[in-house]
Design a protein around this motif. Structure first.
Motif, PDB file in Angstrom:
ATOM      1  N   ASP A  61      27.762  65.227  80.092  1.00  0.00           N
ATOM      2  CA  ASP A  61      26.311  65.259  80.288  1.00  0.00           C
ATOM      3  C   ASP A  61      25.661  64.665  79.043  1.00  0.00           C
ATOM      4  O   ASP A  61      25.477  65.361  78.043  1.00  0.00           O
ATOM      5  CB  ASP A  61      25.839  66.691  80.519  1.00  0.00           C
ATOM      6  CG  ASP A  61      24.361  66.785  80.869  1.00  0.00           C
ATOM      7  OD1 ASP A  61      23.666  65.742  80.830  1.00  0.00           O
ATOM      8  OD2 ASP A  61      23.904  67.903  81.173  1.00  0.00           O
ATOM      9  N   VAL A  62      25.347  63.378  79.088  1.00  0.00           N
ATOM     10  CA  VAL A  62      24.804  62.690  77.915  1.00  0.00           C
ATOM     11  C   VAL A  62      23.341  63.043  77.658  1.00  0.00           C
ATOM     12  O   VAL A  62      22.778  62.596  76.660  1.00  0.00           O
ATOM     13  CB  VAL A  62      24.982  61.159  78.014  1.00  0.00           C
ATOM     14  CG1 VAL A  62      26.440  60.794  78.017  1.00  0.00           C
ATOM     15  CG2 VAL A  62      24.252  60.586  79.208  1.00  0.00           C
ATOM     16  N   LYS A  63      22.747  63.868  78.520  1.00  0.00           N
ATOM     17  CA  LYS A  63      21.369  64.308  78.304  1.00  0.00           C
ATOM     18  C   LYS A  63      21.311  65.493  77.344  1.00  0.00           C
ATOM     19  O   LYS A  63      20.234  65.826  76.863  1.00  0.00           O
ATOM     20  CB  LYS A  63      20.708  64.661  79.638  1.00  0.00           C
ATOM     21  CG  LYS A  63      20.479  63.449  80.515  1.00  0.00           C
ATOM     22  CD  LYS A  63      19.814  63.826  81.817  1.00  0.00           C
ATOM     23  CE  LYS A  63      19.602  62.592  82.682  1.00  0.00           C
ATOM     24  NZ  LYS A  63      18.970  62.946  83.959  1.00  0.00           N
ATOM     25  N   THR A  64      22.457  66.109  77.060  1.00  0.00           N
ATOM     26  CA  THR A  64      22.502  67.190  76.075  1.00  0.00           C
ATOM     27  C   THR A  64      22.849  66.597  74.719  1.00  0.00           C
ATOM     28  O   THR A  64      23.462  65.523  74.634  1.00  0.00           O
ATOM     29  CB  THR A  64      23.558  68.250  76.450  1.00  0.00           C
ATOM     30  OG1 THR A  64      24.865  67.665  76.365  1.00  0.00           O
ATOM     31  CG2 THR A  64      23.318  68.812  77.847  1.00  0.00           C
ATOM     32  N   SER A  65      22.482  67.278  73.665  1.00  0.00           N
ATOM     33  CA  SER A  65      22.770  66.758  72.323  1.00  0.00           C
ATOM     34  C   SER A  65      24.278  66.698  72.079  1.00  0.00           C
ATOM     35  O   SER A  65      24.771  65.758  71.453  1.00  0.00           O
ATOM     36  CB  SER A  65      22.078  67.594  71.250  1.00  0.00           C
ATOM     37  OG  SER A  65      22.486  68.943  71.314  1.00  0.00           O
ATOM     38  N   GLU A  66      25.021  67.686  72.594  1.00  0.00           N
ATOM     39  CA  GLU A  66      26.471  67.680  72.419  1.00  0.00           C
ATOM     40  C   GLU A  66      27.112  66.518  73.177  1.00  0.00           C
ATOM     41  O   GLU A  66      27.967  65.815  72.649  1.00  0.00           O
ATOM     42  CB  GLU A  66      27.092  69.004  72.893  1.00  0.00           C
ATOM     43  CG  GLU A  66      26.643  70.222  72.124  1.00  0.00           C
ATOM     44  CD  GLU A  66      25.325  70.805  72.640  1.00  0.00           C
ATOM     45  OE1 GLU A  66      24.830  70.385  73.712  1.00  0.00           O
ATOM     46  OE2 GLU A  66      24.774  71.670  71.941  1.00  0.00           O
ATOM     47  N   HIS A  68      25.670  63.738  74.132  1.00  0.00           N
ATOM     48  CA  HIS A  68      25.243  62.479  73.520  1.00  0.00           C
ATOM     49  C   HIS A  68      26.072  62.193  72.271  1.00  0.00           C
ATOM     50  O   HIS A  68      26.498  61.054  72.048  1.00  0.00           O
ATOM     51  CB  HIS A  68      23.755  62.532  73.189  1.00  0.00           C
ATOM     52  CG  HIS A  68      23.212  61.220  72.727  1.00  0.00           C
ATOM     53  ND1 HIS A  68      23.216  60.858  71.403  1.00  0.00           N
ATOM     54  CD2 HIS A  68      22.672  60.185  73.413  1.00  0.00           C
ATOM     55  CE1 HIS A  68      22.696  59.653  71.284  1.00  0.00           C
ATOM     56  NE2 HIS A  68      22.352  59.215  72.499  1.00  0.00           N
ATOM     57  N   ALA A  69      26.327  63.221  71.467  1.00  0.00           N
ATOM     58  CA  ALA A  69      27.127  63.044  70.248  1.00  0.00           C
ATOM     59  C   ALA A  69      28.551  62.606  70.586  1.00  0.00           C
ATOM     60  O   ALA A  69      29.108  61.708  69.941  1.00  0.00           O
ATOM     61  CB  ALA A  69      27.147  64.337  69.430  1.00  0.00           C
ATOM     62  N   GLY A  94      19.241  57.049  75.208  1.00  0.00           N
ATOM     63  CA  GLY A  94      19.594  56.863  73.800  1.00  0.00           C
ATOM     64  C   GLY A  94      20.917  56.150  73.627  1.00  0.00           C
ATOM     65  O   GLY A  94      21.583  56.287  72.611  1.00  0.00           O
ATOM     66  N   ASP A  99      21.018  51.253  70.090  1.00  0.00           N
ATOM     67  CA  ASP A  99      21.648  52.518  69.702  1.00  0.00           C
ATOM     68  C   ASP A  99      23.150  52.333  69.488  1.00  0.00           C
ATOM     69  O   ASP A  99      23.716  52.825  68.512  1.00  0.00           O
ATOM     70  CB  ASP A  99      21.421  53.583  70.783  1.00  0.00           C
ATOM     71  CG  ASP A  99      19.953  53.828  71.057  1.00  0.00           C
ATOM     72  OD1 ASP A  99      19.208  54.110  70.094  1.00  0.00           O
ATOM     73  OD2 ASP A  99      19.551  53.705  72.230  1.00  0.00           O
TER      74      ASP A  99
END
Length: 111
Positions: A61-66, A68-69, A94, A99
């Motif tokens: 789930d790239v919408k969460t900060s984890e 995405h990281a 992002g 990016d």
């Protein structure tokens, strides 16, 4: 990792429809390592798809900060990225070209 002229090449594929899965299949057949990223809620079915042969896959789930990281770490280690979203979607996540270039530039040292 397979054998072939693209052995050692690492590609990330955002799973979708259209030419992306076909291109990933061809790259895998020629020896590239392809990691398929499935959206949360759209995980791979239990029935294997012949076009997905030889690929590793994860759900992210790239919408969460984890998430995405994790994605940015994968991008820094990859040689290419395949996505078939509408224009602007990757930028909103992002994960647009700017990016990704920033992460790739930071992963290299001056020679």
């Amino acid at each position: 990792m397979g054998q072939g002229p693209l052995n050692g090449l690492r590609i990330i594929e955002f799973v979708g429809i259209g030419p992306g899965p076909y291109a990933s299949m061809l790259l895998t057949d020629m020896g590239a390592e392809v990691l398929s990223i499935h959206r949360k809620g759209a995980e791979k079915s239990a029935i294997p798809d012949i076009a997905s042969r030889g690929r590793k896959s994860i759900t992210l789930d790239v919408k969460t900060s984890e998430g995405h990281a994790v994605m940015m770490r994968l991008v820094a280690e990859a040689d290419g990225l395949i996505e078939g979203f509408r224009p602007g979607v990757m930028e909103r996540l992002g994960l647009g070209p700017d990016d990704c270039k920033a992460v790739i530039k930071n992963s290299f040292t001056d020679v």
